[in-house]
Design an enzyme around this catalytic site. Structure first.
Site: not given
Ligand code: IDP
Ligand code: MG
Length: 149
Positions: A11, A51, A114, A117, A128
């Site tokens: 990212k 997304y 984070n 992805h 994807e």
């Molecule tokens: P993942 O990336 O571990 O699969 P997902 O639930 O699919 O997690 O969420 C997609 C992305 O959205 C996450 O990687 C993170 O960047 C962001 N994200 C997820 N939950 C939150 C939240 O509660 N607050 C802010 N950003 C979030």
């Molecule tokens: Mg995800």
């Protein structure tokens, strides 16, 4: 053996912080095979397709702003059970809770930023990968280390 292909995105924070090489190394060292790799800017259209499952979430706006803010590096990764193996190497979504030894656990502190992805299922991976790579950008080749990993 179940050879799978999955999508990883380094990212914008990973690119900005100069962590792409170390992140790619984690997957290579594990024995996974790179079958596609490119830098790109994610357009709002691509971001909303990628997304789509999160469109109703409160963090959706921040997420789209973040993923389109600066270039990313997309990886197509192949290996035995690659979808789950990649997710385990990444660590859980919240870097503050991700285990040490994982990419998010070792390098991250911020829930939105984070670093990586990874597709969450084989069906997601196929969807994807098709969003980020043309078929001429994915490579079929025999790894020299194939019999040793
Ligand atoms: P993942 O990336 O571990 O699969 P997902 O639930 O699919 O997690 O969420 C997609 C992305 O959205 C996450 O990687 C993170 O960047 C962001 N994200 C997820 N939950 C939150 C939240 O509660 N607050 C802010 N950003 C979030
Ligand atoms: Mg995800």
């Amino acid at each position: 053996m179940s050879i799978q292909r999955t999508l990883v995105l380094c990212k914008p924070d990973a690119v900005q912080r100069g962590l792409v090489g170390r992140i790619v190394s984690r997957f290579e060292e594990k024995g996974l095979k790179l079958v596609g790799m490119k830098m790109l800017e994610v357009s709002p259209d691509l971001a909303s397709k990628h997304y789509a499952e999160h469109v109703e979430k409160p963090f959706y706006g921040d997420l789209l702003g973040f993923i389109t803010a600066s270039p990313i590096v997309a990886l197509a990764i192949e290996g035995d059970n690659a979808v789950e193996v990649v997710r385990n190497l990444m660590g859980v979504t919240n870097p503050q809770k991700a285990g040490s030894g994982t990419i998010r656990g070792d390098f991250g502190l911020n829930l939105t930023m984070n670093l990586v992805h990874g597709s969450d299922s084989l069906a997601s991976a196929q969807r994807e990968l098709a969003l980020f790579f043309g078929s001429d950008e994915l490579y079929d080749y025999e790894s020299a280390l194939h019999n040793w990993t």
